[in-house]
Design an enzyme around this catalytic site. Sequence first.
Site, mmCIF file in Angstrom:
data_model
loop_
_atom_site.group_PDB
_atom_site.id
_atom_site.type_symbol
_atom_site.label_atom_id
_atom_site.label_comp_id
_atom_site.label_asym_id
_atom_site.label_seq_id
_atom_site.Cartn_x
_atom_site.Cartn_y
_atom_site.Cartn_z
ATOM 1 N N GLY A 1 0.844 -1.189 0.000
ATOM 2 C CA GLY A 1 0.000 0.000 0.000
ATOM 3 C C GLY A 1 0.872 1.229 0.000
ATOM 4 N N CYS B 1 5.291 -6.256 1.518
ATOM 5 C CA CYS B 1 5.606 -4.821 1.557
ATOM 6 C C CYS B 1 4.923 -4.151 2.752
ATOM 7 C CB CYS B 1 5.229 -4.167 0.234
ATOM 8 S SG CYS B 1 5.936 -2.528 0.085
ATOM 9 N N TYR B 2 3.913 -3.335 2.528
ATOM 10 C CA TYR B 2 3.229 -2.697 3.664
ATOM 11 C C TYR B 2 2.672 -3.754 4.612
ATOM 12 C CZ TYR B 2 0.087 0.376 6.260
ATOM 13 O OH TYR B 2 -0.543 1.067 7.250
ATOM 14 N N HIS C 1 7.723 -7.017 -3.520
ATOM 15 C CA HIS C 1 6.450 -7.339 -4.183
ATOM 16 C C HIS C 1 6.596 -8.612 -5.017
ATOM 17 C CE1 HIS C 1 4.127 -3.697 -3.308
ATOM 18 N NE2 HIS C 1 5.283 -3.078 -3.326
ATOM 19 N N GLU D 1 4.371 -10.296 -6.337
ATOM 20 C CA GLU D 1 3.354 -10.367 -7.388
ATOM 21 C C GLU D 1 3.792 -9.697 -8.684
ATOM 22 O OE1 GLU D 1 3.395 -8.361 -4.853
ATOM 23 O OE2 GLU D 1 2.356 -6.467 -5.209
ATOM 24 N N ASP E 1 -16.416 -9.744 -23.052
ATOM 25 C CA ASP E 1 -17.149 -9.896 -21.795
ATOM 26 C C ASP E 1 -18.623 -10.211 -22.022
ATOM 27 O OD1 ASP E 1 -14.703 -9.076 -21.010
ATOM 28 O OD2 ASP E 1 -15.332 -7.078 -20.365
ATOM 29 N N LYS F 1 -10.094 -10.713 -16.524
ATOM 30 C CA LYS F 1 -10.236 -10.819 -17.984
ATOM 31 C C LYS F 1 -9.653 -12.121 -18.564
ATOM 32 C CE LYS F 1 -11.165 -8.116 -21.694
ATOM 33 N NZ LYS F 1 -12.272 -7.137 -21.768
#
Length: 531
Positions: free
Chosen positions: A65, A92-93, A180, A182, A238, A386
């Site tokens: 964050g 992280c945060y 991070h 990710e 979609d 997606k």
Amino acid sequence: MSSATPDHSVPPADTVLVVDFGAQYAQLIARRVREARVYSEIVPSTMPVEEMLAKNPRAIILSGGPSSVYAEGAPTVDRSLFESGVPVFGMCYGFQLMATTLGGTVDDNGAREYGRTPLTVSKTGSTLFEGTPAEQSVWMSHGDACSAAPEGFTVTASTDVVPVAAFENDEKKLYGVQYHPEVMHSTHGQQVLEHFLYRGAGIEPNWTTTNVVEEQVALIREQVGSKRAICGLSGGVDSAVAAALVQKAIGSQLTCVYVDHGLMRKGETEQVEKDFVAATGIQLKVVDAEERFLAALAGVSDPETKRKIIGREFIRVFEQAQAEIVAEAGASGEDVAFLVQGTLYPDVVESGGGTGTANIKSHHNVGGLPDDIEFELIEPLRKLFKDEVRMVGQELGLPEEIVQRQPFPGPGLGIRIVGEVTKERLDLLREADAIAREELTAAGLDRSIWQCPVVLLADVRSVGVQGDGRTYGHPIVLRPVSSEDAMTADWSRVPYEVLAKISTRITNEVDEVNRVVLDVTSKPPGTIEWE
Ligand code: XMP
């Protein structure tokens, strides 16, 4: 307008909660967890711990964050989370929060790191780092730094400036990394995340989109019963996948509406009318509204005015078609009770976590519609990203051209003609666009390019020479971009040979075009579209 379908779906038994501490990290983490074939959901950091635990998560991840843990009003988490026995992974945060809450030390001592950073793993056999190299590259973005881990934790990695860059407490099942994992630039990030999920939390990787299809089909059947549903198809991924899923569940109780506004690219309407219908057996009502849209757009050059006109006309035409379907269904039309929408998980998260209720009540001023008709929403994709929607589309047997479609704006080619929109100009742009798409596909570039607007500068002319004569034609702009989410983008480095071929073909084959130019602007400062 508006109201809601209660969210009937029950999260899978192995759900991981991603607690969102801000910025855009939580969505990416949730996606990576699903890539590890474990179901994940995002919850806001303001959610009380009891509420999180009531969801019976198999594990909890605390995201990064933008705040400093010491900033006034910075989000926190109750200590009871770490004492609940549910495995927790702080990033992280989230890592710093775990450290300070459990008695470790985080200082604001200027030990900042941003971007790609070398990490030294001291315990390569640890739960998180097993099988990863002692030296690896990670993505950092922090001001404060942890200098002492809480009691009972083992420090497993460090960097040149941060002595405690990762720690683990296997007994309590608490884990944390300062970086991070990710982000793709963290070379072993996905592996570390998977180690947490599989080894730390003991979760089996068995979540797939196949479960989603089965689950949604059952839910939709139960929800709709013997009533009827309507779905607007745009030609995009979609709405196509949402419609196909609902069709699988309720068959001929679904009617789709496709508004052809005349601003589509070459072959797209046919793709929906023929290929999509052939693949799904869907009942489709195609409304040919080209003349109406072109009449409404006549004389208009301003981009925002164009958008407003297209949006307004679209709603009118769609509601009219809707009213006709309701009228055909019977005098009261009461059995047409559902509206299908292709809302995705990022839309749900961005609009406040999806706890709200949306009840679509159709406009009263549309002829033929009974005053009290209310549509309940069916949003079968509201838990999906997606790429997962594309997987569901593939499982449902939709044509590749629809499932792999790049994003295309709702106002279509209307906002890719700089100047007034006319039928002649649209036809010209359609030809140029079709050539560009054909060559990019032939060069195998569809997946690496996010989208490639082809723009007609209708108000610009330049001098050229073709054959034996002087020409005074329009330029076409190619705007290939690479992006992850369209919020930012870079111009794609398309090979020169491919650009040359597109340019030659467009200037040879499209009348009135005597120049092809390449847009080499990133976003920001440019937007992806020209209007
Ligand atoms: P920009 O041009 O803002 O585009 O960088 C970002 C993404 O949004 C699409 N886009 C639109 N989509 N209606 C839409 O449905 C619009 O008015 C619109 N304008 C831009 C654009 O194609 C890109 O994917």
